[in-house]
Design a protein around this motif. Structure first.
Motif, short mmCIF file in Angstrom:
data_model
loop_
_atom_site.label_atom_id
_atom_site.label_comp_id
_atom_site.label_asym_id
_atom_site.label_seq_id
_atom_site.Cartn_x
_atom_site.Cartn_y
_atom_site.Cartn_z
N GLY A 68 6.86 -61.51 -67.94
CA GLY A 68 7.36 -60.49 -67.02
C GLY A 68 6.31 -59.70 -66.29
N GLY A 69 5.03 -59.94 -66.62
CA GLY A 69 3.96 -59.24 -65.92
C GLY A 69 3.88 -57.77 -66.23
N ARG A 70 3.27 -57.03 -65.32
CA ARG A 70 3.11 -55.59 -65.50
C ARG A 70 3.19 -54.95 -64.11
N ARG A 71 4.41 -54.91 -63.58
CA ARG A 71 4.60 -54.42 -62.21
C ARG A 71 4.41 -52.91 -62.12
N SER A 72 3.98 -52.48 -60.95
CA SER A 72 3.81 -51.05 -60.67
C SER A 72 4.61 -50.71 -59.43
N GLU A 73 5.63 -49.90 -59.57
CA GLU A 73 6.44 -49.52 -58.42
C GLU A 73 5.61 -48.72 -57.42
N LEU A 136 19.09 -55.39 -59.14
CA LEU A 136 18.29 -56.59 -59.33
C LEU A 136 16.80 -56.27 -59.21
N THR A 137 16.00 -56.96 -60.02
CA THR A 137 14.54 -56.83 -59.97
C THR A 137 13.96 -58.22 -59.72
N SER A 138 13.13 -58.33 -58.67
CA SER A 138 12.58 -59.64 -58.30
C SER A 138 11.18 -59.83 -58.86
N TYR A 139 10.89 -61.07 -59.25
CA TYR A 139 9.57 -61.46 -59.74
C TYR A 139 9.14 -62.71 -58.97
N ASP A 154 -4.91 -58.48 -62.87
CA ASP A 154 -4.29 -57.18 -63.11
C ASP A 154 -3.75 -56.58 -61.81
N TYR A 155 -4.47 -56.82 -60.73
CA TYR A 155 -4.03 -56.30 -59.43
C TYR A 155 -2.76 -56.98 -58.97
N ILE A 156 -2.72 -58.32 -59.02
CA ILE A 156 -1.55 -59.02 -58.49
C ILE A 156 -0.32 -58.82 -59.38
N MET A 157 -0.53 -58.59 -60.67
CA MET A 157 0.62 -58.29 -61.52
C MET A 157 1.28 -56.98 -61.13
N CYS A 158 0.50 -56.04 -60.60
CA CYS A 158 1.07 -54.76 -60.16
C CYS A 158 2.11 -54.95 -59.06
N ALA A 159 1.96 -56.03 -58.28
CA ALA A 159 2.89 -56.30 -57.19
C ALA A 159 4.15 -57.02 -57.67
#
Length: 335
Positions: A68-73, A136-139, A154-159
């Protein structure tokens, strides 16, 4: 070749849009190399202890892109993504509501050269995905190669980007309670080699892994077609059987990603460069195909759903193509 220079009196907002796309291009094409160079510098320039700490962190965090990564809104809502959206501009449109009690697998088409529409719509919130599809949450699933690069991962997971390996998509689509969307660019790197203005060839006939995944997870399939995706760049002529195409396909097999020789416009002139053309992108999200969960699907079941998906994708294209500038005599080519 006559060079067409950009006018001097361009509005400030358009200049900022160009800067936004430049930073996106830099991130896509060069930032990974910069991150790797920084890591090497830290290792051999007296800052080895930082590299050691990060390596330990990398070991602990290695599976995060598959979970699921580590997204940052905060990152996904940076103002720069709005300028990125408006450069083309990019539009996200739906054909029906999607019930958030289910999980969905979005099949994105076509790949294009740099999947600008996929990133603009699903790698940020600039086009209003959450407003269009509440709950809904998109990945966005991309090549796992990028998550092996220090700092860059780490940067791209934020997106909200995650690995495209089967276990990663399965993790998202198997979550209880629904509301999750795994976005897969079905044509993959191979399709990017056919991405050029007017190109309508999709690499889908032999790609059935996503169908099997949807059945195993019980995730509804949704075809997505992005009109304008192939109009952003020109590409060096590379027909099947040519030396260039053979080299590109060989490199793709070795490295896992393709290297299309693309070009478009520059920053201060419109005749050549790596900046995409200012062509509108209209990403149309189709109607869901209801999928019944089966942990051991048969080949016949996979084949039947694959045919249903291709038909739905083709119907989506045919229903909207005239509205977005494609001739009635032009049709999708499935290979």
């Amino acid at each position: 070749m006559k060079i067409e220079f950009a006018p001097i009196n361009i509005p400030l907002r358009r200049r900022i849009q160009t800067v936004a796309v430049l930073q996106w291009l830099f991130t896509f094409l060069f930032f990974a190399q910069c991150c790797l160079a920084i890591f090497v510098f830290l290792t051999f320039a007296g800052y080895w202890y930082i590299a050691v700490v990060y390596t330990a962190w990398l070991y602990i965090d290695w599976e995060t892109p598959n979970q699921g990564g580590r997204r940052s809104e905060w990152v996904r809502n940076w103002t720069i993504w709005s300028y990125f959206r408006d450069y083309f501009p990019i539009h996200l449109k739906k054909t029906t509501d999607l019930d958030p009690q289910y999980n969905y697998l979005f099949g994105f088409h076509p790949h294009g050269v740099l999947v600008a529409g996929a990133f603009g719509n699903f790698g940020s919130d600039a086009t209003g995905f959450r407003k269009l599809f509440p709950g809904l949450t998109s990945y966005l699933c991309i090549l796992p190669f990028w998550f092996k690069i220090p700092f860059y991962r780490d940067y791209i997971m934020c997106a909200g980007l995650v690995s495209a390996v089967k276990s990663s998509a399965s993790y998202i689509l198997s979550r209880k309670g629904g509301g999750n969307v795994a976005v897969l660019v079905i044509g993959g790197a191979e399709e990017s080699l056919d991405a050029r203005p007017g190109g309508l060839t999709l690499r889908t006939r032999k790609r059935k892994g996503f169908i099997k995944l949807a059945i195993k997870c019980g995730a509804h399939l949704v075809p997505v077609f992005s009109f304008g995706e192939n109009e952003l760049f020109n590409q060096q002529n590379n027909p099947k059987g040519s030396i260039l195409r053979a080299m590109q396909e060989r490199l793709q097999k070795i490295m896992g990603f393709a290297m299309p020789l693309f070009y478009a416009r520059g920053v201060f002139q419109y005749s050549f460069g790596l900046l995409p053309y200012r062509k509108p992108i209209y990403t149309i999200v189709g109607k869901p195909i209801v999928v019944q969960q089966n942990h051991t699907p048969s080949n016949q079941e996979i084949e039947a759903l694959h045919i249903m998906y291709i038909d739905a994708l083709n119907t989506l294209f045919e229903e909207h193509k005239a509205q977005y500038g494609i001739s009635e005599r032009d049709h999708l080519l499935f290979s």
